[in-house]
Design a protein around this motif. Structure first.
Motif, PDB file in Angstrom:
ATOM      1  N   ARG A 190       4.008  -6.810   0.040  1.00  0.00           N
ATOM      2  CA  ARG A 190       4.679  -5.211   0.106  1.00  0.00           C
ATOM      3  C   ARG A 190       3.000  -4.325   1.270  1.00  0.00           C
ATOM      4  NH1 ARG A 190       6.914  -1.006   1.505  1.00  0.00           N
ATOM      5  NH2 ARG A 190       8.950  -0.348   0.435  1.00  0.00           N
ATOM      6  N   SER A 191       3.691  -3.657   2.080  1.00  0.00           N
ATOM      7  CA  SER A 191       3.006  -2.527   2.783  1.00  0.00           C
ATOM      8  C   SER A 191       3.201  -1.612   2.747  1.00  0.00           C
ATOM      9  CB  SER A 191       2.801  -2.767   4.545  1.00  0.00           C
ATOM     10  OG  SER A 191       3.571  -4.133   4.599  1.00  0.00           O
ATOM     11  N   ILE A 192       1.785  -0.673   2.325  1.00  0.00           N
ATOM     12  CA  ILE A 192       1.848   0.741   2.191  1.00  0.00           C
ATOM     13  C   ILE A 192       1.362   1.767   2.919  1.00  0.00           C
ATOM     14  CG2 ILE A 192       2.689   1.176  -0.349  1.00  0.00           C
ATOM     15  CD1 ILE A 192      -0.820   1.063  -0.486  1.00  0.00           C
ATOM     16  N   GLY A 193       1.795   2.228   3.917  1.00  0.00           N
ATOM     17  CA  GLY A 193       1.961   2.770   5.082  1.00  0.00           C
ATOM     18  C   GLY A 193       1.150   1.069   5.315  1.00  0.00           C
ATOM     19  N   PRO A 194      -0.383   1.221   6.247  1.00  0.00           N
ATOM     20  CA  PRO A 194      -1.182   0.767   7.108  1.00  0.00           C
ATOM     21  C   PRO A 194      -1.957  -0.692   6.301  1.00  0.00           C
ATOM     22  CG  PRO A 194      -2.575   1.963   6.755  1.00  0.00           C
ATOM     23  CD  PRO A 194      -1.451   2.929   6.287  1.00  0.00           C
ATOM     24  N   LEU A 195      -1.258  -0.537   5.599  1.00  0.00           N
ATOM     25  CA  LEU A 195      -1.895  -1.448   4.043  1.00  0.00           C
ATOM     26  C   LEU A 195      -1.290  -2.807   3.706  1.00  0.00           C
ATOM     27  CD1 LEU A 195      -5.257  -2.203   2.676  1.00  0.00           C
ATOM     28  CD2 LEU A 195      -3.624  -1.084   1.019  1.00  0.00           C
ATOM     29  N   THR A 196      -1.742  -3.795   3.372  1.00  0.00           N
ATOM     30  CA  THR A 196      -0.463  -4.641   3.486  1.00  0.00           C
ATOM     31  C   THR A 196      -1.435  -5.361   1.477  1.00  0.00           C
ATOM     32  OG1 THR A 196       0.677  -5.493   5.652  1.00  0.00           O
ATOM     33  CG2 THR A 196       0.512  -6.800   3.665  1.00  0.00           C
ATOM     34  N   LEU A 197      -0.389  -4.845   0.891  1.00  0.00           N
ATOM     35  CA  LEU A 197      -1.300  -5.934  -0.814  1.00  0.00           C
ATOM     36  C   LEU A 197      -0.160  -6.665  -0.490  1.00  0.00           C
ATOM     37  CD1 LEU A 197       0.332  -2.576  -2.882  1.00  0.00           C
ATOM     38  CD2 LEU A 197      -2.270  -2.874  -1.396  1.00  0.00           C
ATOM     39  N   LYS A 198      -1.365  -7.633  -1.262  1.00  0.00           N
ATOM     40  CA  LYS A 198      -0.708  -9.685  -1.549  1.00  0.00           C
ATOM     41  C   LYS A 198       0.047  -9.560  -2.366  1.00  0.00           C
ATOM     42  CE  LYS A 198      -4.406 -10.687  -5.060  1.00  0.00           C
ATOM     43  NZ  LYS A 198      -5.570 -11.407  -4.593  1.00  0.00           N
ATOM     44  N   ASN A 199      -0.205  -8.420  -3.455  1.00  0.00           N
ATOM     45  CA  ASN A 199       1.400  -8.509  -4.691  1.00  0.00           C
ATOM     46  C   ASN A 199       1.419  -7.612  -4.892  1.00  0.00           C
ATOM     47  OD1 ASN A 199      -0.481  -7.508  -6.760  1.00  0.00           O
ATOM     48  ND2 ASN A 199      -1.579 -10.126  -6.732  1.00  0.00           N
ATOM     49  N   ARG A 200       2.956  -6.946  -5.426  1.00  0.00           N
ATOM     50  CA  ARG A 200       3.153  -5.871  -6.031  1.00  0.00           C
ATOM     51  C   ARG A 200       2.737  -4.712  -7.420  1.00  0.00           C
ATOM     52  NH1 ARG A 200       8.307  -4.926  -3.320  1.00  0.00           N
ATOM     53  NH2 ARG A 200       8.311  -6.965  -2.053  1.00  0.00           N
ATOM     54  N   GLU A 205       8.169  12.179   4.466  1.00  0.00           N
ATOM     55  CA  GLU A 205       8.267  12.222   6.037  1.00  0.00           C
ATOM     56  C   GLU A 205       6.869  12.800   6.541  1.00  0.00           C
ATOM     57  OE1 GLU A 205      11.376  15.334   5.365  1.00  0.00           O
ATOM     58  OE2 GLU A 205      12.826  13.527   5.491  1.00  0.00           O
ATOM     59  N   MET A 206       5.903  13.335   5.862  1.00  0.00           N
ATOM     60  CA  MET A 206       4.650  13.950   5.895  1.00  0.00           C
ATOM     61  C   MET A 206       3.675  12.371   6.320  1.00  0.00           C
ATOM     62  SD  MET A 206       1.981  16.193   4.275  1.00  0.00           S
ATOM     63  CE  MET A 206       3.616  17.240   3.787  1.00  0.00           C
ATOM     64  N   GLY A 207       4.269  11.012   6.139  1.00  0.00           N
ATOM     65  CA  GLY A 207       3.282  10.470   6.178  1.00  0.00           C
ATOM     66  C   GLY A 207       2.567   9.724   4.819  1.00  0.00           C
ATOM     67  N   TYR A 208       2.966   9.624   4.040  1.00  0.00           N
ATOM     68  CA  TYR A 208       2.588   9.421   2.270  1.00  0.00           C
ATOM     69  C   TYR A 208       3.300   8.214   2.261  1.00  0.00           C
ATOM     70  CZ  TYR A 208      -0.355  13.217   1.212  1.00  0.00           C
ATOM     71  OH  TYR A 208      -1.503  14.251   1.342  1.00  0.00           O
ATOM     72  N   GLY A 209       2.313   6.537   2.122  1.00  0.00           N
ATOM     73  CA  GLY A 209       2.464   5.432   2.428  1.00  0.00           C
ATOM     74  C   GLY A 209       3.363   4.848   1.343  1.00  0.00           C
ATOM     75  N   TYR A 210       2.846   5.763  -0.272  1.00  0.00           N
ATOM     76  CA  TYR A 210       3.881   5.616  -1.285  1.00  0.00           C
ATOM     77  C   TYR A 210       4.311   6.576  -2.167  1.00  0.00           C
ATOM     78  CZ  TYR A 210      -0.734   5.077  -3.692  1.00  0.00           C
ATOM     79  OH  TYR A 210      -2.009   5.700  -3.738  1.00  0.00           O
ATOM     80  N   LEU A 211       5.312   6.644  -3.311  1.00  0.00           N
ATOM     81  CA  LEU A 211       4.933   7.910  -3.979  1.00  0.00           C
ATOM     82  C   LEU A 211       5.213   7.162  -5.197  1.00  0.00           C
ATOM     83  CD1 LEU A 211       8.398   9.444  -2.189  1.00  0.00           C
ATOM     84  CD2 LEU A 211       5.646  10.068  -2.103  1.00  0.00           C
ATOM     85  N   HIS A 212       4.220   7.514  -6.283  1.00  0.00           N
ATOM     86  CA  HIS A 212       3.339   7.149  -7.274  1.00  0.00           C
ATOM     87  C   HIS A 212       4.107   7.865  -8.379  1.00  0.00           C
ATOM     88  CE1 HIS A 212       0.326   5.267 -10.353  1.00  0.00           C
ATOM     89  NE2 HIS A 212       1.618   5.062 -10.564  1.00  0.00           N
ATOM     90  N   LEU A 213       5.103   7.764  -9.676  1.00  0.00           N
ATOM     91  CA  LEU A 213       6.800   8.448 -10.298  1.00  0.00           C
ATOM     92  C   LEU A 213       5.393   7.928 -11.164  1.00  0.00           C
ATOM     93  CD1 LEU A 213       8.448  10.370  -9.417  1.00  0.00           C
ATOM     94  CD2 LEU A 213       7.648   8.719  -7.654  1.00  0.00           C
ATOM     95  N   THR A 214       5.041   9.426 -12.207  1.00  0.00           N
ATOM     96  CA  THR A 214       4.978   9.443 -13.460  1.00  0.00           C
ATOM     97  C   THR A 214       5.450  10.293 -14.310  1.00  0.00           C
ATOM     98  OG1 THR A 214       3.418   9.255 -14.595  1.00  0.00           O
ATOM     99  CG2 THR A 214       2.437  10.305 -13.270  1.00  0.00           C
TER     100      THR A 214
END
Length: 365
Positions: A8-18, A255-264
């Protein structure tokens, strides 16, 4: 193929798993400088099999620490110590390493949980605290100074400086801390923000300063590296932040360009009744944001400890990424073990392969 173990990609970084190791305060720094404890803590998580490891909440200025034992990124010594840790990790692990940048606001100047978890006294090195309004977190905690425009300018500059230091130190990612009752959460919530100026009142006004910090961080952090944000889905108190406000904040950051949204959730009001014993109790917030902002990469966290539970959350589309915390402290090999449970390769470092489940007599029969 397991969805949890798909890239899964988050912005320019691709993670090997989630799987992401969420930030977890260690309260073991000295003057903001990470210590040998951090070397082993971060190092063992870097070989856990997770797709990303995020280092604990790190203060952008001395007044922004939760406790005197927090890590920081406001001076050269702190930056150099983190850089040395990351250089060491890169000799044995390619796991992306991020850092969470934050400011404790009115919850600053307290002792570590195992030292009482209370407001520091004058003879314990207490310092002045700041918040959107002069409202203490609890009656027996420090009453923060209501922030002036000059205070806000100082904090924005501190986030920018910390981001540049994080880049020079070699971090792959920065996560903006806008959760758990710390400074940016305090501005977002009507329970802690009673201002009568342009930074208080309506939801739009309460978002103004957090979004200003977010924009400054976006500009200071390289576009070639990943940037995310952690924020609350609920205060767990009537009259707190509303879900439509949470969604609006998430949409603005996406919309500002943040690659992920982390909900807590939680941490902003001492009297909150949080159902923390319920597995996946915060997933509802990630799901709501994902439905409203489908193009965003959304991360769920909170009492997710069973591999099948994590797989189901991703496979159902409730969230794109799963963050674990206590599960990783309990079992630093949780991602490796989750892979086996879901029929994937264990992926152990070669030095540890002989201890893999496949080599245990009778395993799986």
């Amino acid at each position: 193929m397991s969805q949890l173990f798909s890239p899964r990609s988050i912005g320019p970084l691709t993670l090997k798993n989630r799987i992401v190791i969420a930030p977890m305060c260690q309260y073991s720094a000295i003057d903001g400088v990470p210590q040998p404890w951090h070397v082993q803590h971060i190092g063992r998580l870097a070989v856990s099999g997770a797709g990303l490891v995020i280092i604990e909440a790190t203060g952008v200025e001395a007044a922004g620490r939760i406790t005197p034992d927090d890590t920081g990124l406001w001076n050269d010594e702190q930056e150099a110590a983190f850089a040395e840790i990351l250089r060491g990790i890169r000799t044995y692990s390619h796991t992306p390493i991020g850092v969470q940048l934050g400011h404790a606001g009115r919850k600053a100047s307290t002792s570590a949980p195992w030292k009482g978890g209370r407001a520091l006294g004058p003879d314990e090195g207490a310092w002045h605290t700041y918040g959107p309004s002069a409202l203490p977190f609890r009656d027996d905690w420090h009453t923060p100074a209501e922030m002036t425009e000059a205070d806000m300018d100082r904090v924005v500059a501190a986030f920018e400086d910390a981001a540049r230091r994080a880049d020079r130190a070699g971090f792959d990612l920065v996560e903006l801390h806008a959760a758990h009752g710390y400074l940016l959460t305090e501005f977002l919530s009507p329970l802690s923000n009673h201002r009568a100026d342009q930074y208080g009142g309506s939801a739009e006004a309460r978002m103004r300063f957090p979004l200003r910090v977010a924009q400054a961080l976006r500009e200071a952090w390289p576009r070639t590296k990943a940037l995310g944000v952690r924020f609350n889905g609920s205060d767990w108190v009537e009259g707190g932040v509303a879900l439509d406000e949470v969604i609006a904040f998430g949409r603005a950051l996406h919309e500002m360009g943040y690659g992920y949204l982390h909900l807590t959730s939680g941490g902003n009001v001492a009297r909150a009744d949080i159902p923390g014993a319920e597995p996946g109790y915060q997933v509802r917030f990630a799901e709501a944001v994902k439905q409203a902002v489908p193009d965003a990469a959304v991360m769920a966290v909170g009492m997710i400890f069973d591999p099948q539970q994590a797989e189901d959350i991703v496979a159902s589309g409730q969230a794109d990424i799963i963050a674990i915390a206590r599960a990783a402290l309990d079992d630093p090999n949780w991602p490796h073990h989750a892979a086996v449970a879901l029929g994937q390769g264990e992926g152990l470092p070669p030095q540890y392969e002989r201890a893999g489940k496949a080599h245990w007599p009778g395993y799986g029969r």
